[in-house]
Design a protein around this motif. Structure first.
Motif, PDB file in Angstrom:
ATOM      1  N   GLU A 141      51.382  38.792  32.142  1.00 16.40           N
ATOM      2  CA  GLU A 141      52.373  38.913  33.211  1.00 16.40           C
ATOM      3  C   GLU A 141      52.502  40.359  33.680  1.00 16.40           C
ATOM      4  O   GLU A 141      52.622  40.626  34.876  1.00 16.40           O
ATOM      5  N   THR A 142      52.454  41.300  32.730  1.00 12.87           N
ATOM      6  CA  THR A 142      52.514  42.721  33.085  1.00 12.87           C
ATOM      7  C   THR A 142      51.314  43.132  33.917  1.00 12.87           C
ATOM      8  O   THR A 142      51.446  43.788  34.959  1.00 12.87           O
ATOM      9  N   LEU A 143      50.116  42.740  33.472  1.00  6.74           N
ATOM     10  CA  LEU A 143      48.892  43.065  34.207  1.00  6.74           C
ATOM     11  C   LEU A 143      48.910  42.428  35.583  1.00  6.74           C
ATOM     12  O   LEU A 143      48.578  43.077  36.593  1.00  6.74           O
ATOM     13  N   ASP A 144      49.300  41.179  35.662  1.00  7.12           N
ATOM     14  CA  ASP A 144      49.331  40.454  36.929  1.00  7.12           C
ATOM     15  C   ASP A 144      50.268  41.127  37.926  1.00  7.12           C
ATOM     16  O   ASP A 144      49.932  41.291  39.109  1.00  7.12           O
ATOM     17  N   GLU A 145      51.433  41.552  37.447  1.00  8.77           N
ATOM     18  CA  GLU A 145      52.402  42.217  38.330  1.00  8.77           C
ATOM     19  C   GLU A 145      51.854  43.533  38.857  1.00  8.77           C
ATOM     20  O   GLU A 145      51.983  43.837  40.049  1.00  8.77           O
ATOM     21  N   LYS A 146      51.224  44.313  37.974  1.00  8.71           N
ATOM     22  CA  LYS A 146      50.677  45.607  38.390  1.00  8.71           C
ATOM     23  C   LYS A 146      49.545  45.425  39.402  1.00  8.71           C
ATOM     24  O   LYS A 146      49.428  46.195  40.362  1.00  8.71           O
ATOM     25  N   ILE A 147      48.693  44.424  39.188  1.00  6.91           N
ATOM     26  CA  ILE A 147      47.601  44.174  40.132  1.00  6.91           C
ATOM     27  C   ILE A 147      48.155  43.746  41.484  1.00  6.91           C
ATOM     28  O   ILE A 147      47.741  44.247  42.541  1.00  6.91           O
ATOM     29  N   LYS A 148      49.115  42.829  41.467  1.00  5.05           N
ATOM     30  CA  LYS A 148      49.642  42.282  42.718  1.00  5.05           C
ATOM     31  C   LYS A 148      50.505  43.268  43.491  1.00  5.05           C
ATOM     32  O   LYS A 148      50.799  43.039  44.660  1.00  5.05           O
ATOM     33  N   ASN A 149      50.898  44.373  42.849  1.00 12.81           N
ATOM     34  CA  ASN A 149      51.578  45.433  43.578  1.00 12.81           C
ATOM     35  C   ASN A 149      50.615  46.162  44.511  1.00 12.81           C
ATOM     36  O   ASN A 149      51.034  46.822  45.460  1.00 12.81           O
ATOM     37  N   GLN A 150      49.315  46.045  44.225  1.00  8.50           N
ATOM     38  CA  GLN A 150      48.317  46.772  45.011  1.00  8.50           C
ATOM     39  C   GLN A 150      47.255  45.878  45.637  1.00  8.50           C
ATOM     40  O   GLN A 150      46.531  46.319  46.525  1.00  8.50           O
ATOM     41  N   CYS A 151      47.155  44.645  45.186  1.00  9.30           N
ATOM     42  CA  CYS A 151      46.044  43.802  45.618  1.00  9.30           C
ATOM     43  C   CYS A 151      46.486  42.346  45.638  1.00  9.30           C
ATOM     44  O   CYS A 151      47.099  41.861  44.684  1.00  9.30           O
ATOM     45  N   ASP A 152      46.189  41.660  46.722  1.00  2.00           N
ATOM     46  CA  ASP A 152      46.597  40.263  46.883  1.00  2.00           C
ATOM     47  C   ASP A 152      45.545  39.352  46.262  1.00  2.00           C
ATOM     48  O   ASP A 152      44.478  39.132  46.827  1.00  2.00           O
TER      49      ASP A 152
END
Length: 318
Positions: A141-152
């Protein structure tokens, strides 16, 4: 340090401060080792609550820009300045000045720029479909949130223990995706379960807490050390680096917060205990002990995250 806050700006005060400090570090205005004002003093200077500044400092520390040392202060980490940031700033200033000279009010320009950035993001930050793999959902969940802050991206979580049990299910599911992102500590397990990975696979690393690592290295031989996380498997995975740092001289017990019997045995048997931030509060509140329990804050390595984002943007578009 020149930080300005616009009260009626569409972006919140906390985000305004964070972005300005981050930009000054990236363009070299703030240099490695430079000490920032304390949260209290910065709060007084900006006329805001100190907790807002403390929260900004904590987030920038987690992202690898600052080093917050209790009792000493907050310092800029050694970050390589971004190239061409000065040229980009000139382009922005020219566009902004042209809008002002054309008769637009500052509030209208600000709103349009922010809205325009959001619209552009939908077109330029597509990252395709990715499977995220680790031993517990909290990390994913942490990784997913960080990725989705910059990439869709369209993402799907899978636990490594489930893949080991049902590799055929994983292979079938992965055919729908164009990238696998797996925790480095589980790469060998993944390759054993699925020797011929069906799509490109890249790894991610949990940022090492060097203060805790050094503390473990100083422990005398024979010390009984307890490690606690979400599960016994995740405890072993998270503390693998720490184990390597201390050789084979320590006696170790790995425990998951879901195993009450094992937790009580650890608390009775171990001289010192390290718990990840996922379980620290639960452990301290529900299992009182006179033993010292240290909290270990874990986060995705910032440099590793940048690589993942760049790979998604380059090759992820469907």
């Amino acid at each position: 340090m020149d930080i300005r806050i616009i009260k009626n700006f569409p972006m919140g005060i906390k985000e305004q401060i964070k972005r300005q400090i981050k930009t000054m570090i990236e363009d070299g205005s703030l240099t490695a080792g430079e000490m920032l004002l304390s949260a209290r003093d910065m709060g007084i200077f900006l006329n805001i609550h100190r907790n807002t500044v403390a929260s900004v400092y904590k987030e920038l520390e987690q992202e690898g820009f600052l080093n917050v040392i209790k009792g000493s202060g907050t310092f800029v980490r050694n970050i390589v300045p971004k190239k061409n940031s000065g040229q980009l700033k000139k382009i922005f200033n020219l566009a902004y000045d042209h809008a002002v000279q054309s008769g637009f009010e500052a509030e209208s320009i600000n709103d349009f720029f922010i809205t325009g950035l959001l619209e552009k993001s939908r077109d330029t930050l597509k990252g395709g479909k990715a499977i995220l793999i680790d031993c517990n959902y909290e990390v994913l969940e942490t990784l997913d949130e960080k990725i989705k802050n910059q990439c869709d991206i369209e993402s799907h979580f899978m636990l490594i223990q489930d893949i080991e049990k049902f590799p055929e299910k994983f292979i079938k599911r992965s055919e729908e995706y164009n990238l696998i992102i797996c925790g480095m500590n589980h790469m060998e397990e993944l390759k054993r379960a699925v020797p011929d990975l069906p799509v490109e696979t890249i790894g991610f690393m949990i940022k090492t807490d060097f203060q805790i690592m050094n503390q473990i290295m100083q422990l005398p031989a024979g010390t009984s050390v307890g490690y606690c996380c979400i599960s016994k498997k995740s405890s072993k995975a998270f503390f693998k680096t720490f184990m390597l740092s201390s050789g084979s001289s320590l006696s170790r017990i790995h425990v998951g917060i879901d195993d009450t019997k094992a937790l009580r045995f650890m608390l009775e048997s171990c001289d010192i205990i390290f718990a990840t931030h996922y379980v620290y509060n639960t452990l301290v509140e529900n299992f009182p002990t006179e033993k010292k329990i240290y909290r270990v804050d874990l986060d995705i390595d910032p440099g590793n995250l940048d690589f993942i984002i760049s790979r998604l943007k380059k090759g992820g578009a469907l």
